[in-house]
Design a protein around this motif. Sequence first.
Motif, short mmCIF file in Angstrom:
data_model
loop_
_atom_site.label_atom_id
_atom_site.label_comp_id
_atom_site.label_asym_id
_atom_site.label_seq_id
_atom_site.Cartn_x
_atom_site.Cartn_y
_atom_site.Cartn_z
N VAL A 28 -29.77 1.29 46.14
CA VAL A 28 -29.80 -0.04 45.54
C VAL A 28 -28.73 -0.94 46.14
CG1 VAL A 28 -29.34 -1.30 43.40
CG2 VAL A 28 -30.91 0.65 43.39
N ASN A 29 -27.55 -0.38 46.42
CA ASN A 29 -26.42 -1.19 46.88
C ASN A 29 -26.21 -1.12 48.40
OD1 ASN A 29 -24.90 -2.18 44.26
ND2 ASN A 29 -25.53 -0.07 43.87
N ASN A 30 -27.23 -0.61 49.11
CA ASN A 30 -27.13 -0.48 50.57
C ASN A 30 -25.92 0.35 50.98
OD1 ASN A 30 -28.08 -0.83 53.16
ND2 ASN A 30 -27.02 -2.77 53.48
N GLY A 31 -25.69 1.42 50.22
CA GLY A 31 -24.59 2.31 50.52
C GLY A 31 -23.47 2.23 49.50
N VAL A 32 -22.46 3.08 49.70
CA VAL A 32 -21.29 3.13 48.83
C VAL A 32 -20.05 2.88 49.70
CG1 VAL A 32 -20.00 4.52 47.15
CG2 VAL A 32 -22.47 4.88 47.43
N LYS A 33 -19.12 2.13 49.19
CA LYS A 33 -17.90 1.85 49.95
C LYS A 33 -17.22 3.15 50.36
CE LYS A 33 -16.99 -2.65 47.81
NZ LYS A 33 -16.07 -3.44 46.96
N ALA A 34 -16.64 3.15 51.56
CA ALA A 34 -16.14 4.37 52.17
C ALA A 34 -15.14 5.11 51.27
CB ALA A 34 -15.50 4.04 53.52
N LYS A 35 -14.18 4.40 50.73
CA LYS A 35 -13.15 5.03 49.91
C LYS A 35 -13.77 5.70 48.68
CE LYS A 35 -8.79 4.06 47.51
NZ LYS A 35 -7.79 3.01 47.16
N GLN A 36 -14.71 4.99 48.03
CA GLN A 36 -15.35 5.52 46.83
C GLN A 36 -16.25 6.72 47.15
OE1 GLN A 36 -17.14 1.77 45.81
NE2 GLN A 36 -15.63 1.36 44.20
N LEU A 37 -17.02 6.63 48.25
CA LEU A 37 -17.92 7.72 48.59
C LEU A 37 -17.15 8.98 48.98
CD1 LEU A 37 -20.76 8.77 48.95
CD2 LEU A 37 -20.82 7.75 51.24
N ASP A 38 -16.06 8.81 49.71
CA ASP A 38 -15.24 9.98 50.07
C ASP A 38 -14.69 10.67 48.83
OD1 ASP A 38 -15.69 9.62 52.76
OD2 ASP A 38 -13.86 8.46 53.10
N GLN A 39 -14.26 9.87 47.84
CA GLN A 39 -13.75 10.44 46.60
C GLN A 39 -14.85 11.19 45.85
OE1 GLN A 39 -10.78 10.84 45.21
NE2 GLN A 39 -11.76 11.83 43.45
N LEU A 40 -16.04 10.61 45.81
CA LEU A 40 -17.16 11.24 45.12
C LEU A 40 -17.58 12.54 45.82
CD1 LEU A 40 -19.23 8.05 44.27
CD2 LEU A 40 -18.20 9.61 42.61
N LYS A 41 -17.52 12.54 47.14
CA LYS A 41 -17.84 13.77 47.89
C LYS A 41 -16.86 14.88 47.54
CE LYS A 41 -19.93 11.79 52.07
NZ LYS A 41 -19.71 11.60 53.53
N ARG A 42 -15.59 14.53 47.50
CA ARG A 42 -14.58 15.54 47.13
C ARG A 42 -14.84 16.08 45.73
NH1 ARG A 42 -11.08 12.06 50.15
NH2 ARG A 42 -10.60 10.86 48.28
N SER A 43 -15.19 15.18 44.82
CA SER A 43 -15.46 15.61 43.44
C SER A 43 -16.66 16.54 43.38
CB SER A 43 -15.72 14.38 42.55
OG SER A 43 -14.57 13.54 42.50
N ILE A 44 -17.71 16.24 44.17
CA ILE A 44 -18.91 17.09 44.18
C ILE A 44 -18.58 18.48 44.70
CG2 ILE A 44 -21.13 17.43 45.39
CD1 ILE A 44 -21.57 14.39 45.13
N ILE A 45 -17.81 18.55 45.77
CA ILE A 45 -17.47 19.85 46.36
C ILE A 45 -16.60 20.66 45.41
CG2 ILE A 45 -16.18 20.96 48.23
CD1 ILE A 45 -17.16 18.62 50.02
#
Length: 563
Positions: free
Chosen positions: A467-484
């Motif tokens: 919907v948002n044409n992607g996620v801002k780099a800082k936020q996406l990196d944080q979310l990836k860490r949380s998922i792992i």
Amino acid sequence: HPTTAAMAYPAITELVESVRADVRAKLLDLLDEVTGRKVLLLDSTIVGPLDLIVSPSDLKDHGVQNWYKLSDQAVSTDCSQMIFLVRCARVELVDMIATQILADEAEGKDRMYQVVFVPRKTEQCMERLGRGNVRANVKVSECAVHFFPFDKDILSMETPRVFHDFHVLGDPSGAYYAATALMSLQSKFGTIPSVHAIGGAGRTVVDVMQRLRKEEQGSQAQGGNAAPKSAADLLKSQTGVPPVRPLPDGAGAIRRREEAASQQPPQAAQTPASPEGKQGSAPKISEVVIIDRRVDLFSVLCSQFTYQALIDQSYGVHNNSTDIASAAWAKDRSNTRVRLSPDDSFYQEIRDLHIDCLGPVLQEKARAIQKTYAEKDNIKDSSQMAEYIQKFKTAQSQHPLVEIHINLAHDLKDRIQTEEFRQLLKLEDDITQSSASQSCLDIIEEVIDDQKPFHEALRLLCLYSLVNNGVKAKQLDQLKRSIIQAYGYEHLLTLCNMERAGVLRYQQGKTVWFGIKRQFNLIVEDAMAEKDISYAYSGYAPLSVRLVQMTRSQPKGWFAIKD
């Protein structure tokens, strides 16, 4: 509504039944080629669809003693003939075939082996047989089965992982097999005069179809009055599939090619391979729309509320059946597999209903059955008794099915009324409305930290990204860490694959979601939703449906929208 479509257009049902009869005949003829008793080892992705075409009694009647799923464990049997039925796209299964044959040799068993590749044999499969040191042991053939009829108006190739192979691995073989499947339909029902395609995979399918058509025309021109090549011979001549690459020309060039193709006379007039292809006959399929799933990922990630969709979401629907073993109310049932048959008129009536509309229909059906039971007290003579017995038998056969559907509907209603479901649905609505994007990410992070089901967390994150044409780099990196951290390091590959497929990505400019919503009328008010496809999503209309509708409502179809 699939059922409504089949009833309104009996020609669709006739076409699907023709394909069903053709597939059935091919499979049974294949079994008859091996006389006597035989054992059948099946590709696991074929077992379920095959059950919709032939019954166990059919297999028994044609000499099949037993049938098993092909696995890396050898089957022990005293039968002297063994048939392997596998998809040519699943080359890894050839190693399992070799395991079975070599295990038999080690035990000193002498058998006749036949390997049947669906829909065709390939050089890669033959090479793999050679590497397994069993090429000399087997007779190899092919069975040109492209579609499995799943309903009165649905044909499915039932080919798993096509999206993953095309968009993650860059393997276009799935698109190639889709093209050959459509060509097989054209050889049977006449050349389709109008073809629309959107998305990389869709355009690849059309490119392959055009190439196959040119090669077919070339072979006919060279052969003069000679008989044209069969579809199987034509496929054998293919050297491979085109590489996946963006088309160098734009939407205008694509539209011009489509218009030119639609003006060509049907080539089926030159192919006397079937009665439908005789000269002068009109094609039975007037139009085909090929949509790459990547074009409309929104609809996959949004929640649906029809009865069948909720059954699939909660229990899973596979090969027109579901397993309710996990339901508390079904613990005492000896058979927990429920058949969701297209031949069940009652299920056809309720499967596409919104869950909010389902209760009154089920109550009315239950009252009708009880009324039938009560009519026995009013019988006065033998003629009334005979009529009542027929009604009683019908009601008695429907009673257990209605009871199952009432319990299922009650269970599904309870699930969607839980506080957790409502919170996730509100988050989904906030994402699609593109409101409070930062708060949406915060809630998604809470879902991850609370270790809610992994697929739910990933679904919402991917929906936000689209919907948002992607996620801002800082936020996406944080979310990836949380998922792992929450779900394990094995999902690092999952995240990489999602990025390769374009489902999850870093933000790349402004979102186009607002324009898509407006131009395709994707969000529909509640008052209008009942008469629109958006009823299935409680207000959201699938983009893929709107694209198909636009091929009729706009002279240029979706090309009328410049964006």
